[in-house]
Design an enzyme around this catalytic site. Structure first.
Site, short mmCIF file in Angstrom:
data_model
loop_
_atom_site.label_atom_id
_atom_site.label_comp_id
_atom_site.label_asym_id
_atom_site.label_seq_id
_atom_site.Cartn_x
_atom_site.Cartn_y
_atom_site.Cartn_z
N SER A 41 0.80 -1.12 0.32
CA SER A 41 0.30 0.04 -0.03
C SER A 41 0.75 1.51 0.15
O SER A 41 0.39 2.22 -0.18
CB SER A 41 -0.70 0.04 1.15
N CYS A 158 -11.85 -8.18 22.44
CA CYS A 158 -12.78 -8.11 22.25
C CYS A 158 -14.06 -9.15 22.56
O CYS A 158 -14.87 -8.64 23.06
CB CYS A 158 -13.45 -7.98 20.77
N GLN A 184 -20.33 -14.23 18.29
CA GLN A 184 -19.48 -13.07 17.90
C GLN A 184 -19.84 -12.71 16.56
O GLN A 184 -20.00 -13.60 15.84
CB GLN A 184 -17.87 -13.59 18.15
N GLY A 188 -15.50 -9.39 13.98
CA GLY A 188 -14.35 -9.56 14.29
C GLY A 188 -12.72 -10.42 13.57
O GLY A 188 -12.31 -10.08 14.61
N LYS A 213 -7.93 -17.14 24.75
CA LYS A 213 -7.98 -15.62 25.29
C LYS A 213 -9.34 -15.11 26.28
O LYS A 213 -8.94 -14.45 27.24
CB LYS A 213 -8.00 -14.40 24.38
N HIS A 254 -20.55 -8.42 19.98
CA HIS A 254 -20.55 -10.12 20.28
C HIS A 254 -21.03 -10.67 21.78
O HIS A 254 -21.41 -8.91 22.66
CB HIS A 254 -18.51 -9.88 20.57
N ASN A 339 -17.86 -4.82 19.37
CA ASN A 339 -16.58 -5.71 18.62
C ASN A 339 -15.72 -4.67 18.36
O ASN A 339 -14.48 -5.11 18.53
CB ASN A 339 -16.55 -6.91 17.82
N1 LIG Z 1 -10.66 -12.38 17.97
C1 LIG Z 1 -12.16 -11.91 17.56
C2 LIG Z 1 -11.65 -9.90 17.36
C3 LIG Z 1 -11.87 -9.90 18.70
O1 LIG Z 1 -10.58 -8.37 19.48
C4 LIG Z 1 -12.95 -11.77 17.21
O2 LIG Z 1 -12.49 -13.10 16.15
O3 LIG Z 1 -14.38 -12.11 16.96
#
Ligand SMILES: N[C@@H](CC=O)C(=O)O
Length: 364
Positions: A41, A158, A184, A188, A213, A254, A339
């Site tokens: 870029s 998130c 989710q 994300g 996480k 989320h 998120n």
């Molecule tokens: N890994 C998460 C994003 C969060 O920061 C997702 O996949 O939703």
């Protein structure tokens, strides 16, 4: 307010980078002066570099269209033009760790959305409403890096933002066993339905690395700064979290369903009271992106809903509902957080605002 601080974005072309761009348009404290991305870029205008890949709900701001994108690898040049940086670079984790440290060593603070440094012991991982005291560890990090103003600060994943605020509000009742399932949104993963049509009407029961996480990051958020060690020690009390993380056909937001046991079992009135009366330094400082009311409690049986509640407090607040007694655990509830705002770029932006308010980030 005096002159605005000059800020740049590393990884400006990805979805989180684009979210930073939209949030920084007309920011009262920060002026976006530098955009950096991969060699592919670099040298193009931002509009050319993005091509057809603008994924925000609002059009690309006019002021960024003609800005020429720099190469993230040109550390000295990129750092020279800014007072601090946001990082949303997309590279292997060891390369992210190395390049974020390189930038910090140019005496440029880096506020990162990446997970690469979340477990570096002297890097604070902060939700401004929950653990701003962790910024104290920056003094130790600067000693290690040999810097006077350069450092790295990160925000957590998130997935934890829909339930960790409730655990924070209820800490006096000693949360113990927590079983959480997250639902989710596809943003994300940096996607929209246009580029991930397989997600329409679908559910995928796997998000790489997400369960670890979701289970571990709240423990660092609830940890403390050990001044003798110069690091953050994760919470080692009786709180244990287990999780399942599921991708669902939602664009933004989320949701988490949570079962919880407490050491000191509270009443429903006490639980609701602690949610709605939750206050924090972020609100006291009047940060531009701090929600006035961090947590809203919804008593209706069918809330929180993504469609109705994801934009609560401009996407920076957290919605909690369906709080009821459980037949196996003490209580259960449902949480919702945006998120890419609360959970990603917005959370990092609020961290930077707090770092500025506390004097960690200033003009070079
Ligand atoms: N890994 C998460 C994003 C969060 O920061 C997702 O996949 O939703």
């Amino acid at each position: 307010m005096s002159e605005k601080l000059k800020v740049g974005i590393l990884g400006a072309t990805g979805m989180v980078g684009q979210r930073f761009v939209t949030l920084l348009e007309n920011h009262p404290w920060f002026e976006l002066t530098t955009l950096a991305a991969s060699a592919h870029s670099a040298g193009k205008t931002y509009e050319e570099a993005i091509g057809g890949r603008w994924k925000m709900e609002t059009p690309m701001p006019e002021f960024v269209k003609g800005m020429v994108v720099e190469n993230v690898a040109d550390v000295a040049d990129v750092a020279a033009g800014v007072d601090f940086l946001f990082s949303a670079v997309n590279m292997p984790k060891d390369e992210i760790r190395a390049i974020e440290e390189e930038y910090a060593k140019t005496e440029t603070p880096v506020v990162s959305n990446n997970s690469a440094h979340r477990w570096t012991p002297d890097v604070p991982m902060v939700v401004p409403e929950i653990n701003p005291q962790h910024f104290d560890v920056i003094a130790h990090q600067k000693q290690r890096l040999g810097t006077t103003r350069g450092f790295i600060a990160v925000k957590p994943n998130c997935s934890i933002q829909a339930y960790t605020p409730a655990l924070a509000a209820w800490r006096e009742f000693e949360p113990r066993e927590v079983v959480v399932s997250t639902y989710q949104a596809i943003s994300g993963a940096g996607k929209t339905f246009q580029d991930w049509p397989e997600m329409m009407g679908n559910i995928i029961p796997f998000i790489s690395g997400e369960e670890a996480k979701s289970e571990k990051e709240p423990l660092k958020v609830f940890g403390h700064v050990d001044a003798a060690k110069g690091e953050i020690v994760p919470f080692d009390g009786p709180l244990r979290i287990t999780s399942q993380c599921i991708r669902v056909p939602v664009l933004n937001g989320h949701t988490a369903t949570v079962f919880i046991n407490f050491g000191k079992n509270p009443t429903k009135d006490e639980l609701v009271d602690r949610l709605v009366s939750y206050t924090s330094k972020a609100a006291e400082l009047g940060l531009p992106h701090a929600p006035k009311q961090f947590i809203q409690y919804l008593s209706e049986d069918d809330r929180p809903q993504v469609g109705l509640d994801v934009d609560y407090e401009g996407g920076m607040g957290v919605s909690i509902g369906r709080l009821r007694e459980d037949s196996i655990f003490d209580w259960k509830f449902v949480g919702l957080a945006h998120n890419t705002l609360r959970g990603a770029a917005g959370g990092a932006l609020e961290c930077a605002e707090m770092l500025k308010a506390l004097g960690y980030i200033a003009a070079k």
